[in-house]
Each structure stands twice: as structure tokens, then as C-alpha cells.
Design a protein around this motif. Structure first.
Motif, PDB file in Angstrom:
ATOM      1  N   SER A  61       0.921  -1.177   0.106  1.00 31.80           N
ATOM      2  CA  SER A  61      -0.103   0.048  -0.145  1.00 31.80           C
ATOM      3  C   SER A  61       0.912   1.244   0.015  1.00 31.80           C
ATOM      4  O   SER A  61       0.529   2.502  -0.359  1.00 31.80           O
ATOM      5  CB  SER A  61      -0.794  -0.031   1.170  1.00 31.80           C
ATOM      6  N   ARG A  85      -2.164  10.231   0.940  1.00 29.36           N
ATOM      7  CA  ARG A  85      -3.609   9.953   0.695  1.00 29.36           C
ATOM      8  C   ARG A  85      -4.547  10.068   2.054  1.00 29.36           C
ATOM      9  O   ARG A  85      -3.857   9.706   3.144  1.00 29.36           O
ATOM     10  CB  ARG A  85      -3.921   8.633   0.016  1.00 29.36           C
ATOM     11  N   GLU A  87      -6.401   7.847   3.039  1.00 32.24           N
ATOM     12  CA  GLU A  87      -6.437   6.740   3.754  1.00 32.24           C
ATOM     13  C   GLU A  87      -4.842   6.278   4.399  1.00 32.24           C
ATOM     14  O   GLU A  87      -4.947   5.491   5.127  1.00 32.24           O
ATOM     15  CB  GLU A  87      -6.588   5.562   2.843  1.00 32.24           C
ATOM     16  N   ASP A  88      -4.122   7.418   4.366  1.00 28.73           N
ATOM     17  CA  ASP A  88      -2.786   7.246   5.084  1.00 28.73           C
ATOM     18  C   ASP A  88      -2.722   7.723   6.495  1.00 28.73           C
ATOM     19  O   ASP A  88      -1.954   7.664   7.215  1.00 28.73           O
ATOM     20  CB  ASP A  88      -1.602   7.922   4.321  1.00 28.73           C
TER      21      ASP A  88
END
Length: 114
Positions: A61, A85, A87-88
Motif C-alpha cells: 500500500s 492520501r 487513507e494514510d
């Protein structure tokens, strides 16, 4: 052994941050230092690790976006995070594994806004 992580913060998507984690105490010349992260409501997950010899590996990822490195003279591990991002977003933790023991740092918050 104590680990002090720093460098987290708030950044926009596409931005960069560099995390640092300094180890102190009885640090062996042979060890593995790693970064993990834990997002709200999720389990802690491995991000990347690096051996004292400089061999690295990272999660799919983050491949191509995050780079782990270390300064053995300073017993410090770094995580350069690019193209971040949303989602990080997570609390990022460092650890060091040596002589059969595992030590964790306190974590640093990384928040990526969209």
C-alpha cells in the motif's frame, strides 16, 4: 530502550511528511527498525522495516510512495512519505527488534486531508 517518534502533522492529499524515530538506551549494532500505523477503528499494520545492514521492505500500500531509511550513528529511523492520501491517516509507531525483544515508541499522528 526508549523510542521517540516525531514529524507527524496535518497535510493535504498529495503532500509529504518525514517521520523520525530516535532510539536511546542499550541499542545493539544488529537490529531491525520498523514503522507501523493504526487508523481509527482498525488494527495496527506494518508499514516498512529496515535492518541495520540497510535491507528494506515495505507494504504494498505504500510502495513507491514511502521510503524508510536509518542513520546507525544516531540510532534513528526515518520514514519519508510522499504522495500522501487520506487513507494514510493514522497514528504512526516505530519499533526496534533486537536480541529477541521488541520495543515500541509512543506514536505520532499523521492526518491527510482531501
Amino acid at each position: 530502550v526508549q523510542l521517540q517518534a516525531s514529524g507527524g502533522g496535518l497535510v493535504q492529499a498529495g503532500g509529504s511528511l518525514r517521520l523520525s524515530c530516535a532510539a536511546s538506551g542499550s541499542i545493539f549494532s544488529s537490529n531491525i527498525m520498523a514503522w507501523y500505523r493504526q487508523a481509527p477503528g482498525k488494527q495496527r499494520e506494518w508499514v516498512a522495516h529496515i535492518t541495520s545492514g540497510g535491507v528494506t521492505n515495505s507494504a504494498d500500500s505504500v510502495k513507491g510512495r514511502f521510503t524508510i531509511s536509518r542513520d546507525n550513528a544516531r540510532n534513528t529511523v526515518y520514514l519519508q512519505m510522499n504522495s500522501l492520501r487520506p487513507e494514510d491517516t493514522a497514528v504512526y509507531y516505530c519499533n526496534v527488534r533486537q536480541n529477541g525483544y521488541l520495543y515500541w515508541g509512543q506514536g505520532t499522528q499523521v492526518t491527510v486531508s482531501s
